[in-house]
Design a protein around this motif. Structure first.
Motif, PDB file in Angstrom:
ATOM      1  N   ARG A  32      -7.050   4.393  -0.021  1.00 24.03           N
ATOM      2  CA  ARG A  32      -7.242   4.738   1.384  1.00 24.03           C
ATOM      3  C   ARG A  32      -6.300   3.954   2.280  1.00 24.03           C
ATOM      4  NH1 ARG A  32     -13.305   4.815   3.391  1.00 24.03           N
ATOM      5  NH2 ARG A  32     -12.109   5.588   5.182  1.00 24.03           N
ATOM      6  N   GLU A  33      -6.075   4.504   3.473  1.00 18.21           N
ATOM      7  CA  GLU A  33      -5.294   3.815   4.494  1.00 18.21           C
ATOM      8  C   GLU A  33      -6.094   3.785   5.789  1.00 18.21           C
ATOM      9  OE1 GLU A  33      -1.575   5.866   4.785  1.00 18.21           O
ATOM     10  OE2 GLU A  33      -0.682   4.724   3.141  1.00 18.21           O
ATOM     11  N   PHE A  34      -5.881   2.748   6.572  1.00 12.97           N
ATOM     12  CA  PHE A  34      -6.618   2.572   7.815  1.00 12.97           C
ATOM     13  C   PHE A  34      -5.624   2.378   8.955  1.00 12.97           C
ATOM     14  CE2 PHE A  34      -9.104   1.090   4.268  1.00 12.97           C
ATOM     15  CZ  PHE A  34     -10.360   1.626   4.486  1.00 12.97           C
ATOM     16  N   ILE A  35      -5.863   3.080  10.053  1.00 13.15           N
ATOM     17  CA  ILE A  35      -4.991   2.964  11.221  1.00 13.15           C
ATOM     18  C   ILE A  35      -5.705   2.152  12.291  1.00 13.15           C
ATOM     19  CG2 ILE A  35      -3.747   4.204  13.026  1.00 13.15           C
ATOM     20  CD1 ILE A  35      -3.488   6.560  11.113  1.00 13.15           C
ATOM     21  N   PHE A  44      -5.717  -2.677   0.301  1.00 15.16           N
ATOM     22  CA  PHE A  44      -5.516  -4.073  -0.113  1.00 15.16           C
ATOM     23  C   PHE A  44      -5.530  -4.996   1.099  1.00 15.16           C
ATOM     24  CE2 PHE A  44      -3.075  -7.843  -1.023  1.00 15.16           C
ATOM     25  CZ  PHE A  44      -3.403  -8.173  -2.332  1.00 15.16           C
ATOM     26  N   VAL A  45      -4.787  -4.630   2.137  1.00 18.40           N
ATOM     27  CA  VAL A  45      -4.734  -5.459   3.345  1.00 18.40           C
ATOM     28  C   VAL A  45      -6.090  -5.463   4.042  1.00 18.40           C
ATOM     29  CG1 VAL A  45      -3.631  -5.767   5.595  1.00 18.40           C
ATOM     30  CG2 VAL A  45      -2.255  -5.053   3.626  1.00 18.40           C
ATOM     31  N   ALA A  46      -6.767  -4.323   4.036  1.00 22.16           N
ATOM     32  CA  ALA A  46      -8.098  -4.256   4.647  1.00 22.16           C
ATOM     33  C   ALA A  46      -9.067  -5.193   3.949  1.00 22.16           C
ATOM     34  CB  ALA A  46      -8.619  -2.816   4.600  1.00 22.16           C
ATOM     35  N   MET A  47      -9.029  -5.238   2.625  1.00 20.46           N
ATOM     36  CA  MET A  47      -9.920  -6.130   1.880  1.00 20.46           C
ATOM     37  C   MET A  47      -9.518  -7.588   2.063  1.00 20.46           C
ATOM     38  SD  MET A  47     -12.395  -4.565   0.796  1.00 20.46           S
ATOM     39  CE  MET A  47     -13.050  -6.106   0.145  1.00 20.46           C
ATOM     40  N   THR A  87      -0.566 -12.031   5.658  1.00 20.87           N
ATOM     41  CA  THR A  87      -0.668 -10.671   5.100  1.00 20.87           C
ATOM     42  C   THR A  87      -1.168  -9.691   6.146  1.00 20.87           C
ATOM     43  OG1 THR A  87      -1.039 -11.437   2.840  1.00 20.87           O
ATOM     44  CG2 THR A  87      -1.872  -9.249   3.388  1.00 20.87           C
ATOM     45  N   ILE A  88      -2.197 -10.106   6.881  1.00 19.42           N
ATOM     46  CA  ILE A  88      -2.787  -9.222   7.894  1.00 19.42           C
ATOM     47  C   ILE A  88      -1.870  -9.075   9.097  1.00 19.42           C
ATOM     48  CG2 ILE A  88      -4.756  -8.912   9.440  1.00 19.42           C
ATOM     49  CD1 ILE A  88      -6.314 -10.727   7.361  1.00 19.42           C
ATOM     50  N   PHE A  89      -1.352 -10.200   9.599  1.00 17.60           N
ATOM     51  CA  PHE A  89      -0.531 -10.188  10.806  1.00 17.60           C
ATOM     52  C   PHE A  89       0.765  -9.422  10.605  1.00 17.60           C
ATOM     53  CE2 PHE A  89       2.671 -12.190  13.616  1.00 17.60           C
ATOM     54  CZ  PHE A  89       2.081 -11.889  14.841  1.00 17.60           C
ATOM     55  N   LEU A  90       1.403  -9.620   9.442  1.00 15.79           N
ATOM     56  CA  LEU A  90       2.672  -8.959   9.152  1.00 15.79           C
ATOM     57  C   LEU A  90       2.501  -7.652   8.387  1.00 15.79           C
ATOM     58  CD1 LEU A  90       4.764 -12.105   8.141  1.00 15.79           C
ATOM     59  CD2 LEU A  90       4.714 -10.942  10.361  1.00 15.79           C
ATOM     60  N   ASN A  91       1.232  -7.338   8.013  1.00 18.44           N
ATOM     61  CA  ASN A  91       0.927  -6.124   7.258  1.00 18.44           C
ATOM     62  C   ASN A  91       1.780  -6.057   5.993  1.00 18.44           C
ATOM     63  OD1 ASN A  91      -0.267  -3.723   6.564  1.00 18.44           O
ATOM     64  ND2 ASN A  91       0.876  -2.465   8.025  1.00 18.44           N
ATOM     65  N   ASP A  92       1.787  -7.196   5.269  1.00 18.50           N
ATOM     66  CA  ASP A  92       2.621  -7.320   4.067  1.00 18.50           C
ATOM     67  C   ASP A  92       1.794  -8.015   2.985  1.00 18.50           C
ATOM     68  OD1 ASP A  92       4.486  -7.862   2.095  1.00 18.50           O
ATOM     69  OD2 ASP A  92       6.063  -8.411   3.503  1.00 18.50           O
ATOM     70  N   GLU A  93       1.397  -7.249   1.973  1.00 14.53           N
ATOM     71  CA  GLU A  93       0.495  -7.786   0.953  1.00 14.53           C
ATOM     72  C   GLU A  93       1.144  -8.818   0.047  1.00 14.53           C
ATOM     73  OE1 GLU A  93       0.668  -4.405  -2.504  1.00 14.53           O
ATOM     74  OE2 GLU A  93      -0.455  -3.908  -0.691  1.00 14.53           O
ATOM     75  N   ARG A  94       2.464  -8.949   0.109  1.00 15.47           N
ATOM     76  CA  ARG A  94       3.138  -9.915  -0.745  1.00 15.47           C
ATOM     77  C   ARG A  94       2.698 -11.346  -0.478  1.00 15.47           C
ATOM     78  NH1 ARG A  94       9.312  -8.562   0.317  1.00 15.47           N
ATOM     79  NH2 ARG A  94       8.451  -8.546   2.423  1.00 15.47           N
ATOM     80  N   PHE A  95       2.383 -11.665   0.769  1.00 15.52           N
ATOM     81  CA  PHE A  95       1.993 -13.033   1.091  1.00 15.52           C
ATOM     82  C   PHE A  95       0.693 -13.427   0.394  1.00 15.52           C
ATOM     83  CE2 PHE A  95       4.789 -11.990   4.660  1.00 15.52           C
ATOM     84  CZ  PHE A  95       5.586 -13.117   4.687  1.00 15.52           C
TER      85      PHE A  95
END
Length: 203
Positions: A32-35, A44-47, A87-95
């Motif tokens: 899923r994706e969330f806007i 992943f970022v949502a969790m 991860t949340i602020f930059l929307n990048d799960e790599r962190f």
């Protein structure tokens, strides 16, 4: 605050609960994706956004119940907040995927620095639970330092070369299994270097 006795299952639930909650949530939301405010976030970022406060809450409860936190628990919380926040602020799960690498590398450096000084920093936090002589602590500390280095390398290899689904399974189940297996194999060392209670250093 003085240390309090807490049932082992309560302590385990508080420590592992957030990790299992992240895994279950990821399995349910990974497709899923969330806007939010026009920005698209993966499951992943949502969790991750849910995991950070959940871990902070469980750590606070653990501190209130036991009266103490280990250095690893404190540093883990700090790194989760930092890398989870990025991860949340930059929307990048790599962190967030880098976080285990940072944790294991940091503790490997700290323990390794102690070894170079002829000391076992591990003994400072575990000495009351594992009464051993100095040689035993130095050997165990060296082995755990090497284990942390190996785990840091393994985390880097997996998150950089495999799918997110594989990394989540590795983080949730693989790392705890490796840690448990490692300590099971150290029983011989603990027995050889154990010291009787009457011989323990009061300090």
């Amino acid at each position: 605050m003085s240390e309090k006795n807490v049932k082992p299952w309560v302590k385990t639930a508080l420590e592992m609960g957030p990790v299992l909650a992240f895994f279950i949530g990821f399995v349910l939301l990974k497709e899923r994706e969330f806007i939010v405010f026009g920005e698209t976030y993966t499951g992943f970022v949502a969790m991750t956004a849910l995991f950070v406060p959940l871990l902070a809450l469980s750590t606070l409860i653990l501190w209130r119940l036991t009266g103490k936190l280990s250095a690893m628990q404190i540093m883990t919380l700090i790194l989760v907040v930092v890398f989870g926040g990025l991860t949340i602020f930059l929307n990048d799960e790599r962190f967030f995927k880098m976080k285990p690498t940072m944790i294991y590398a940091l503790f490997a450096v700290i323990l390794g620095f102690g070894l170079l000084r002829g000391k076992s920093y591990l003994r400072v936090v575990m000495g009351e639970f594992l009464p051993m002589d100095h040689a035993g602590w130095m050997t165990l500390t060296l082995r755990i330092t090497l284990l942390f280095v190996a785990l840091a390398c393994a985390n880097e290899l997996i998150w950089r070369n495999m799918t997110t689904d594989t990394w989540v399974k590795f983080k949730t189940f693989g790392l705890p299994i490796v840690m448990f297996g490692f300590f099971m194999t150290q029983s011989g060392l603990l027995q050889r270097h154990a010291i009787a209670e009457k011989d323990r250093d009061p300090s």
